[in-house]
Motif scaffolding. Structure first.
Motif, mmCIF file in Angstrom:
data_model
loop_
_atom_site.group_PDB
_atom_site.id
_atom_site.type_symbol
_atom_site.label_atom_id
_atom_site.label_comp_id
_atom_site.label_asym_id
_atom_site.label_seq_id
_atom_site.Cartn_x
_atom_site.Cartn_y
_atom_site.Cartn_z
ATOM 1 N N THR A 61 -10.872 2.423 0.547
ATOM 2 C CA THR A 61 -11.413 2.949 -0.706
ATOM 3 C C THR A 61 -11.161 4.459 -0.740
ATOM 4 O O THR A 61 -11.593 5.185 0.160
ATOM 5 N N PHE A 62 -10.445 4.918 -1.760
ATOM 6 C CA PHE A 62 -10.212 6.344 -1.961
ATOM 7 C C PHE A 62 -11.165 6.820 -3.053
ATOM 8 O O PHE A 62 -11.243 6.239 -4.137
ATOM 9 N N ALA A 103 -3.865 4.493 -16.860
ATOM 10 C CA ALA A 103 -3.234 4.400 -15.540
ATOM 11 C C ALA A 103 -3.245 2.953 -15.031
ATOM 12 O O ALA A 103 -2.259 2.476 -14.460
ATOM 13 N N VAL A 104 -4.348 2.255 -15.248
ATOM 14 C CA VAL A 104 -4.443 0.852 -14.830
ATOM 15 C C VAL A 104 -3.449 -0.010 -15.599
ATOM 16 O O VAL A 104 -2.780 -0.886 -15.028
ATOM 17 N N SER A 105 -3.323 0.242 -16.895
ATOM 18 C CA SER A 105 -2.401 -0.529 -17.725
ATOM 19 C C SER A 105 -0.965 -0.403 -17.208
ATOM 20 O O SER A 105 -0.227 -1.393 -17.143
ATOM 21 N N LEU A 106 -0.586 0.803 -16.809
ATOM 22 C CA LEU A 106 0.765 1.025 -16.295
ATOM 23 C C LEU A 106 0.960 0.352 -14.937
ATOM 24 O O LEU A 106 2.069 -0.056 -14.595
ATOM 25 N N SER A 107 -0.100 0.223 -14.171
ATOM 26 C CA SER A 107 0.010 -0.338 -12.816
ATOM 27 C C SER A 107 -0.017 -1.858 -12.797
ATOM 28 O O SER A 107 0.277 -2.467 -11.757
ATOM 29 N N ARG A 108 -0.393 -2.478 -13.911
ATOM 30 C CA ARG A 108 -0.499 -3.936 -13.908
ATOM 31 C C ARG A 108 0.850 -4.629 -13.705
ATOM 32 O O ARG A 108 0.914 -5.719 -13.117
ATOM 33 N N THR A 109 1.942 -4.009 -14.164
ATOM 34 C CA THR A 109 3.264 -4.639 -14.014
ATOM 35 C C THR A 109 3.684 -4.746 -12.556
ATOM 36 O O THR A 109 3.990 -5.849 -12.081
ATOM 37 N N PRO A 110 3.711 -3.611 -11.774
ATOM 38 C CA PRO A 110 4.057 -3.763 -10.355
ATOM 39 C C PRO A 110 3.039 -4.593 -9.583
ATOM 40 O O PRO A 110 3.395 -5.316 -8.650
ATOM 41 N N ALA A 111 1.758 -4.535 -9.995
ATOM 42 C CA ALA A 111 0.735 -5.336 -9.314
ATOM 43 C C ALA A 111 0.957 -6.817 -9.589
ATOM 44 O O ALA A 111 0.786 -7.667 -8.693
ATOM 45 N N GLY A 112 1.376 -7.145 -10.832
ATOM 46 C CA GLY A 112 1.604 -8.533 -11.194
ATOM 47 C C GLY A 112 2.730 -9.167 -10.397
ATOM 48 O O GLY A 112 2.709 -10.378 -10.137
ATOM 49 N N ARG A 172 -3.610 12.653 -14.133
ATOM 50 C CA ARG A 172 -2.959 11.349 -14.267
ATOM 51 C C ARG A 172 -2.087 11.079 -13.027
ATOM 52 O O ARG A 172 -1.977 9.940 -12.573
ATOM 53 N N GLN A 173 -1.498 12.154 -12.476
ATOM 54 C CA GLN A 173 -0.743 12.016 -11.232
ATOM 55 C C GLN A 173 -1.636 11.480 -10.110
ATOM 56 O O GLN A 173 -1.214 10.645 -9.304
ATOM 57 N N VAL A 174 -2.850 11.985 -10.065
ATOM 58 C CA VAL A 174 -3.798 11.541 -9.040
ATOM 59 C C VAL A 174 -4.037 10.039 -9.158
ATOM 60 O O VAL A 174 -3.927 9.286 -8.174
ATOM 61 N N LEU A 175 -4.348 9.581 -10.380
ATOM 62 C CA LEU A 175 -4.638 8.164 -10.587
ATOM 63 C C LEU A 175 -3.417 7.300 -10.326
ATOM 64 O O LEU A 175 -3.510 6.232 -9.701
ATOM 65 N N ASP A 176 -2.249 7.742 -10.797
ATOM 66 C CA ASP A 176 -1.025 6.960 -10.588
ATOM 67 C C ASP A 176 -0.702 6.824 -9.105
ATOM 68 O O ASP A 176 -0.294 5.749 -8.646
ATOM 69 N N ASN A 177 -0.873 7.898 -8.353
ATOM 70 C CA ASN A 177 -0.603 7.850 -6.927
ATOM 71 C C ASN A 177 -1.545 6.906 -6.201
ATOM 72 O O ASN A 177 -1.126 6.107 -5.362
ATOM 73 N N LEU A 178 -2.837 7.000 -6.503
ATOM 74 C CA LEU A 178 -3.820 6.158 -5.830
ATOM 75 C C LEU A 178 -3.618 4.691 -6.160
ATOM 76 O O LEU A 178 -3.695 3.818 -5.269
ATOM 77 N N LEU A 179 -3.336 4.396 -7.419
ATOM 78 C CA LEU A 179 -3.103 3.005 -7.808
ATOM 79 C C LEU A 179 -1.789 2.479 -7.238
ATOM 80 O O LEU A 179 -1.703 1.336 -6.790
ATOM 81 N N LYS A 207 9.225 1.789 -1.018
ATOM 82 C CA LYS A 207 9.503 3.066 -0.364
ATOM 83 C C LYS A 207 8.398 4.077 -0.652
ATOM 84 O O LYS A 207 7.703 3.993 -1.660
ATOM 85 N N SER A 208 8.288 5.046 0.245
ATOM 86 C CA SER A 208 7.276 6.101 0.074
ATOM 87 C C SER A 208 7.856 7.435 0.512
ATOM 88 O O SER A 208 8.572 7.513 1.520
ATOM 89 N N THR A 209 7.553 8.482 -0.242
ATOM 90 C CA THR A 209 8.050 9.818 0.108
ATOM 91 C C THR A 209 7.185 10.493 1.167
ATOM 92 O O THR A 209 7.605 11.453 1.799
ATOM 93 N N GLY A 210 5.948 10.021 1.340
ATOM 94 C CA GLY A 210 5.028 10.672 2.275
ATOM 95 C C GLY A 210 4.419 11.938 1.709
ATOM 96 O O GLY A 210 3.813 12.723 2.440
ATOM 97 N N LEU A 211 4.574 12.140 0.394
ATOM 98 C CA LEU A 211 4.054 13.358 -0.244
ATOM 99 C C LEU A 211 2.930 13.072 -1.241
ATOM 100 O O LEU A 211 2.188 13.985 -1.612
ATOM 101 N N GLY A 212 2.810 11.823 -1.668
ATOM 102 C CA GLY A 212 1.879 11.491 -2.750
ATOM 103 C C GLY A 212 0.452 11.921 -2.511
ATOM 104 O O GLY A 212 -0.160 12.596 -3.348
#
Length: 401
Positions: free
Chosen positions: A395-396, A262-271, A296-303, A364-369
C-alpha cells in the motif's frame, strides 16, 4: 603478602625492577600474581599477548617520568581476561605498581594501602601526592596543544570539503544540463519513430500491408520507442529536481476527479492481466491547491506500478480520505501483489534502484518513477509512505497537508 580489609576495593600492589621483574607482591585480591622462590617472572608475563607491548611502554614511561597514571592493560587470570587500570611510581631502586579493575575505585584503593606499613608503599603515596598535580598540569598543556592542532586540522579539512563540495555542485549542475540537452535531442526523433509506427499500425488495420511477422516488428518498434521516450521524460524530470529548478503551477483542483481520470486510464493495462480496480472516494469534491499535471504523474506512476507488479486475477484499491481530523488528505493505492522485502523498501525511492521484485508480465521499468513521485509529493509539502508484506501486497500512501 598482606591482605587489605575486605571493605576496600579490590586491586593489586606489586614491586618490580626497572626491567619489569616482579620482586614482591604486597597485595593481590585476586591471587593472580605469584612469585616462586627460584623464578623471576616479569610483569608482562601476566599480561595478555596484545597488552605486552603496551605494558613495556608503561614501565618505560615510569622509568623516564618517575610516575605514570591510568594505563589500561589486560591481565590473564586463569582462563579469563580482565581489564585493569594501572598506575606506577619509581622509588630509588624499585617501581611500585598498583592496579584495579575499576578506575573509579583507584582513589579508595590508595587510601586502603595505608594498612600496608611498607616503606615503598609509603613512598608511593608521597609520590602520588607530589607528582599528581605536576603530571596533570603537564598533560593538560599537552592536551591543549593536541586539541589546538586538531582544531587547525579540522579547519583545514573544512576548507577543503567546502572547495570539493562547490566543485561537485558545479559538476552536478553541468551533468544535469548535459543530461537535459541529450534528452531533448533524443526525444524528438524517438517521438517521430513512435508516430510513424502508429501510422503504419493504423494503415495496416485499414488495409493489410504487412505479413504477420512484419506487423509484429512494427509493434515492437512502437513499444520500444514508447519505453525510451518514458526514460527520457523521467530523466528530464530527475534532472529538473536535482537542479532544484522545479516550479509548481498550482491551482485549486478536485482530487476525486483526478483519481477517477487516472484510474480510467489504468483500466486498459489492468484489464490485460484481468486485474480489477476499485475506488473508495468521497461523494463530494476534495479540492487542493496542487500542480495538476505533476500530481497526475504521481497517480499514474503508483497505479502503473500496482498493475505492473500484481499477479493476474487480483484487485487494486484506490481511495481518498482525510487524516488526523485535519484538512490533510490521504491518497492510497493498495494492491494484492507480491509485496516488497522490508530491507528493500528504502531503495524504492532511489533513482535507478533495482529490487528483487520483478514485474509479473515482463513489463519494463526505468527505476525512476518512485523517485519522481517522492520529489513531487515533497515539493507539495507532503510525504509518501509504504506498507508492504511479502506475498500479501503493498500500500502506497500519499499525504498532502
Amino acid at each position: 603478602m598482606t591482605k587489605l580489609n575486605q571493605n576496600f576495593p579490590e586491586g593489586v600492589v606489586l614491586l618490580i625492577t626497572e626491567d619489569g621483574t616482579v620482586t614482591e607482591i604486597l597485595h593481590d585480591t585476586f591471587d593472580i600474581f605469584s612469585v616462586e622462590t627460584d623464578s623471576k617472572p616479569s610483569f608482562t608475563d601476566f599480561l595478555k599477548n596484545d597488552s605486552i607491548k603496551k605494558g613495556c611502554r608503561f614501565i618505560e614511561s615510569i622509568d623516564a617520568n618517575d610516575v605514570a597514571y591510568s594505563w589500561e592493560l589486560y591481565i590473564e587470570r586463569q582462563d579469563e581476561t580482565s581489564l585493569f587500570n594501572f598506575s606506577g611510581v619509581k622509588t630509588e631502586n624499585e617501581i611500585v605498581l598498583i592496579g584495579s579493575p575499576n578506575p573509579d575505585d583507584m582513589e579508595l584503593f590508595l587510601n586502603g594501602l595505608m594498612e600496608i606499613n611498607n616503606e615503598q608503599v609509603n613512598k608511593l603515596r608521597l609520590f602520588m601526592k607530589e607528582n599528581q598535580k605536576k603530571y596533570l598540569e603537564e598533560n593538560e598543556w599537552t592536551l591543549f596543544d593536541e586539541m589546538s592542532g586538531f582544531n587547525n586540522e579540522l579547519a583545514n579539512t573544512k576548507r577543503e570539503l567546502t572547495k570539493k563540495t562547490a566543485e561537485l555542485e558545479r559538476l552536478n549542475e553541468l551533468k544535469n544540463q548535459m543530461m537535459g540537452m541529450a534528452a531533448h535531442d533524443l526525444r524528438n526523433p524517438l517521438m517521430l519513430i513512435q508516430n510513424f509506427a502508429d501510422f503504419l499500425i493504423v494503415d495496416h488495420q485499414e488495409e493489410v500491408l504487412f505479413t504477420e511477422e512484419q506487423f509484429q516488428l512494427i509493434n515492437e518498434i512502437k513499444g520500444s520507442s514508447e519505453y525510451m521516450i518514458q526514460i527520457i521524460e523521467d530523466m528530464l524530470d530527475i534532472s529538473t529536481f536535482e537542479s532544484r529548478s522545479i516550479s509548481l503551477k498550482k491551482k485549486n483542483s478536485d482530487l476525486v476527479e483526478l483519481v477517477k481520470d487516472a484510474v480510467s486510464l489504468s483500466r486498459t493495462p489492468a484489464g490485460k492481466k484481468n486485474i480489477g480496480i476499485t475506488t473508495l472516494l468521497p461523494d463530494s469534491s476534495v479540492n487542493k491547491l496542487i500542480d495538476t499535471h505533476k500530481f497526475r504523474q504521481v497517480l499514474d506512476n503508483l497505479l502503473s506500478n500496482a498493475v505492473k507488479y500484481s499477479n493476474p486475477d487480483t484487485e487494486i484499491e484506490v481511495g481518498i480520505k482525510q487524516f488526523d481530523g485535519s484538512e490533510g488528505v490521504t491518497i492510497f493505492v493498495k494492491d494484492q501483489g507480491q509485496g516488497i522485502p522490508e530491507d528493500e523498501i528504502d531503495k524504492l525511492f532511489e533513482p535507478f534502484s533495482k529490487i528483487s521484485v520483478k514485474s509479473t508480465a515482463g513489463e519494463k521499468s526505468t527505476g525512476l518513477g518512485l523517485a519522481i513521485v517522492q520529489k513531487i509529493v515533497e515539493a507539495h509539502g507532503g510525504k509518501i509512505e509504504v506498507e508492504s508484506e511479502v506475498g500479501a501486497g503493498s500500500t502506497f500512501v500519499v499525504k498532502i497537508p
